[in-house]
Design a protein around this motif. Structure first.
Motif, PDB file in Angstrom:
ATOM      1  N   VAL A 199      44.047  35.212  31.611  1.00 57.43           N
ATOM      2  CA  VAL A 199      42.997  35.730  30.836  1.00 57.43           C
ATOM      3  C   VAL A 199      42.173  37.060  31.853  1.00 57.43           C
ATOM      4  O   VAL A 199      41.690  37.983  31.185  1.00 57.43           O
ATOM      5  CB  VAL A 199      41.857  34.767  30.945  1.00 57.43           C
ATOM      6  CG1 VAL A 199      40.433  35.312  30.283  1.00 57.43           C
ATOM      7  CG2 VAL A 199      42.172  33.636  29.911  1.00 57.43           C
ATOM      8  N   GLY A 200      42.429  36.860  33.117  1.00 59.22           N
ATOM      9  CA  GLY A 200      41.933  38.052  34.020  1.00 59.22           C
ATOM     10  C   GLY A 200      42.760  39.215  33.528  1.00 59.22           C
ATOM     11  O   GLY A 200      42.217  40.303  33.691  1.00 59.22           O
ATOM     12  N   ASN A 270      32.714  41.261  38.865  1.00 58.55           N
ATOM     13  CA  ASN A 270      32.456  39.683  39.676  1.00 58.55           C
ATOM     14  C   ASN A 270      33.385  38.579  38.927  1.00 58.55           C
ATOM     15  O   ASN A 270      34.062  38.007  39.529  1.00 58.55           O
ATOM     16  CB  ASN A 270      31.220  39.567  39.886  1.00 58.55           C
ATOM     17  CG  ASN A 270      30.962  38.188  40.710  1.00 58.55           C
ATOM     18  OD1 ASN A 270      30.947  37.057  40.045  1.00 58.55           O
ATOM     19  ND2 ASN A 270      30.769  38.269  42.096  1.00 58.55           N
ATOM     20  N   LEU A 271      33.225  38.784  37.683  1.00 56.64           N
ATOM     21  CA  LEU A 271      33.926  37.775  36.811  1.00 56.64           C
ATOM     22  C   LEU A 271      35.370  37.955  36.615  1.00 56.64           C
ATOM     23  O   LEU A 271      36.358  37.126  36.912  1.00 56.64           O
ATOM     24  CB  LEU A 271      33.555  37.696  35.216  1.00 56.64           C
ATOM     25  CG  LEU A 271      34.229  36.810  34.413  1.00 56.64           C
ATOM     26  CD1 LEU A 271      34.246  35.285  34.735  1.00 56.64           C
ATOM     27  CD2 LEU A 271      33.611  36.693  33.071  1.00 56.64           C
ATOM     28  N   LEU A 272      35.795  39.450  36.678  1.00 60.23           N
ATOM     29  CA  LEU A 272      37.172  39.806  36.605  1.00 60.23           C
ATOM     30  C   LEU A 272      37.749  39.194  37.997  1.00 60.23           C
ATOM     31  O   LEU A 272      38.958  38.822  37.972  1.00 60.23           O
ATOM     32  CB  LEU A 272      37.399  41.381  36.592  1.00 60.23           C
ATOM     33  CG  LEU A 272      38.882  41.921  36.608  1.00 60.23           C
ATOM     34  CD1 LEU A 272      39.830  41.181  35.710  1.00 60.23           C
ATOM     35  CD2 LEU A 272      38.964  43.231  36.443  1.00 60.23           C
ATOM     36  N   ASN A 273      37.143  39.539  39.261  1.00 55.85           N
ATOM     37  CA  ASN A 273      37.673  39.315  40.528  1.00 55.85           C
ATOM     38  C   ASN A 273      37.700  37.728  40.606  1.00 55.85           C
ATOM     39  O   ASN A 273      38.838  37.216  41.143  1.00 55.85           O
ATOM     40  CB  ASN A 273      36.641  39.750  41.525  1.00 55.85           C
ATOM     41  CG  ASN A 273      37.228  39.504  42.880  1.00 55.85           C
ATOM     42  OD1 ASN A 273      38.232  40.049  43.143  1.00 55.85           O
ATOM     43  ND2 ASN A 273      36.443  38.820  43.689  1.00 55.85           N
ATOM     44  N   LYS A 274      36.972  36.938  40.064  1.00 50.33           N
ATOM     45  CA  LYS A 274      37.011  35.507  40.059  1.00 50.33           C
ATOM     46  C   LYS A 274      38.105  34.914  39.244  1.00 50.33           C
ATOM     47  O   LYS A 274      38.634  33.840  39.307  1.00 50.33           O
ATOM     48  CB  LYS A 274      35.597  34.920  39.529  1.00 50.33           C
ATOM     49  CG  LYS A 274      34.476  34.936  40.493  1.00 50.33           C
ATOM     50  CD  LYS A 274      33.172  34.379  39.938  1.00 50.33           C
ATOM     51  CE  LYS A 274      31.889  34.603  40.823  1.00 50.33           C
ATOM     52  NZ  LYS A 274      32.234  33.923  42.217  1.00 50.33           N
ATOM     53  N   CYS A 275      38.587  35.729  38.292  1.00 56.13           N
ATOM     54  CA  CYS A 275      39.694  35.220  37.444  1.00 56.13           C
ATOM     55  C   CYS A 275      41.130  35.465  38.175  1.00 56.13           C
ATOM     56  O   CYS A 275      42.155  34.832  37.952  1.00 56.13           O
ATOM     57  CB  CYS A 275      39.873  35.967  36.454  1.00 56.13           C
ATOM     58  SG  CYS A 275      38.567  35.565  35.126  1.00 56.13           S
ATOM     59  N   LEU A 276      40.990  36.625  39.023  1.00 54.32           N
ATOM     60  CA  LEU A 276      42.272  37.005  39.646  1.00 54.32           C
ATOM     61  C   LEU A 276      42.286  36.736  41.337  1.00 54.32           C
ATOM     62  O   LEU A 276      42.709  37.094  42.076  1.00 54.32           O
ATOM     63  CB  LEU A 276      42.388  38.582  39.709  1.00 54.32           C
ATOM     64  CG  LEU A 276      42.629  38.926  38.103  1.00 54.32           C
ATOM     65  CD1 LEU A 276      42.715  40.768  38.082  1.00 54.32           C
ATOM     66  CD2 LEU A 276      43.732  38.573  37.373  1.00 54.32           C
ATOM     67  N   VAL A 277      41.738  35.763  41.474  1.00 55.42           N
ATOM     68  CA  VAL A 277      41.556  35.287  42.961  1.00 55.42           C
ATOM     69  C   VAL A 277      42.909  34.487  43.384  1.00 55.42           C
ATOM     70  O   VAL A 277      43.636  33.887  42.406  1.00 55.42           O
ATOM     71  CB  VAL A 277      40.543  33.882  43.193  1.00 55.42           C
ATOM     72  CG1 VAL A 277      40.649  33.322  44.434  1.00 55.42           C
ATOM     73  CG2 VAL A 277      39.205  34.626  42.991  1.00 55.42           C
TER      74      VAL A 277
END
Length: 370
Positions: A199-200, A270-277
């Motif tokens: 999803v990211g 911020n949301l994108l970064n949390k998906c691609l951790v």
């Protein structure tokens, strides 16, 4: 004719095939209609005779999970019937997909449009995960769009349940450009985080209008990820060097997402970064994502009916749903968003069947249009 054959014949008579609109290796798709109402439907005919061991596992999976998942953001399986040696899936008719929308350069995306597509994707995925189902092949052309603008998760041929956390699963799932690094390193024990990574990648693609991480091979895919997000350290992702297929691939610096996504809001990044951790344990869940400030800040998500849609032949999306993982030329802007590899559809170590109770449907109402 026994009772089962009679019931099957009655179901078959409810649906009319009007026109063949697509054919893949294992299925033919027809546009059709419901005889009593004239409603448009799609009939996906699985070619059972193609398989040495009987029915392909992907067909069994698709029927199994779609019968259990009833949600406005998941494609609806209306009926199933057999005809001679073929299995026929009757699906709601959806006339486009997110990949076609992304590639249509005549369409202009507003931030509120991207927010709406992401909200619907996370809603559908949250419902799947809440009911212990992993999709395992999320990508733009498996996100179908209805005439009213609703986005729906489709193609559950690689889906499986994950109720038993100790069960070994295949890492050969998820189309390469959307596959998380843990699977590329051969991880066999995983959970919902694999779908979140996909999803990211879709989120980034909506903003860039081109695939975000287009690798040409599995090793190149890892290098592409590391070039974009930096090489992970043991502090970033504890234990990743112990994964079965781990190989060191050089040191790449981390580039701030802001350098590429220059127009994105702070909440969006911020949301994108949390998906691609990198560490799957630290990746955001679908439920947490739906409560992220990104979805509650202005502009609110566009109403589905107001979202941009391409003008196109209605047959294309059905062909894409059948073809699934077709070979295409190398990556780049304007190139088909599928990597040049085919996923194996029969997965010998993934056949555990489990009972799941389906929780009631959540209603995440639209917050308004902009």
């Amino acid at each position: 004719m026994d009772a089962v054959e009679k019931a099957n014949a009655e179901r078959q008579r409810k649906w009319v095939k009007d026109q063949k609109i697509g054919e893949g290796t294992y299925a033919v798709v027809y546009r059709g209609r419901e005889l009593s109402t004239g409603r448009k439907i799609a009939i996906k005919k699985i070619k059972v005779g193609q398989f040495k061991d009987g029915l392909d596992m992907s067909a069994i999976r698709e029927v199994k999970y779609l019968r259990e998942l009833k949600h406005q953001n998941v494609i609806e399986l209306l009926d199933v019937f057999s005809s001679k040696t073929n299995l026929n899936l009757v699906l709601e008719f959806l006339d486009t997909d997110l990949e076609l929308v992304i590639k249509d350069r005549s369409l202009v995306f507003l931030p509120s449009d991207i927010k709406a597509w992401m909200a619907m994707t996370f809603r559908g995925l949250e419902f799947c995960h809440r009911n212990w189902i992993l999709h395992r092949d999320l990508k733009p052309n498996n996100l179908l769009i209805a005439a009213d603008g609703q986005l729906k998760l489709a193609d559950f041929g690689l889906a499986r349940d994950f109720a038993d956390p100790g069960y070994k699963m295949t890492c050969q799932v998820i189309t390469r450009w959307y596959r998380p690094p843990e699977l590329l390193f051969g991880c066999r024990y995983y959970s919902t985080a694999v779908d979140i990574w996909s999803v990211g990648c879709i989120f980034a693609e909506l903003m860039l209008r081109t695939p975000y991480l287009p690798g040409e091979s599995d090793m190149d895919q890892l290098k592409t990820i590391f070039r974009a997000l930096g090489t992970p350290t043991e502090e970033d992702w504890p234990g990743h060097t112990k994964l079965p297929d781990y190989v060191p691939l050089g040191q790449f610096p981390k580039t701030p997402l802001r350098d590429l996504f220059t127009a994105a809001s702070a909440d969006c990044l911020n949301l994108l970064n949390k998906c691609l951790v990198y560490d799957p344990k630290k990746r955001i869940s679908a439920k947490e994502a739906l409560n992220h400030p990104y979805f509650f800040a202005l502009p609110y998500p566009s109403h589905p009916s107001k979202l941009p849609k391409p003008v196109k032949k209605e047959s294309h999306i059905i062909i894409e749903e059948v073809e699934g993982n077709v070979d295409f030329s190398g990556p780049g802007p304007g190139v088909k968003a599928n990597p040049p590899n085919k996923l194996k559809r029969k997965l010998s170590d993934d056949e555990s069947e489990g009972k799941r109770s389906i929780a009631r449907r959540l209603d995440f109402g639209q917050r308004g249009s902009s």
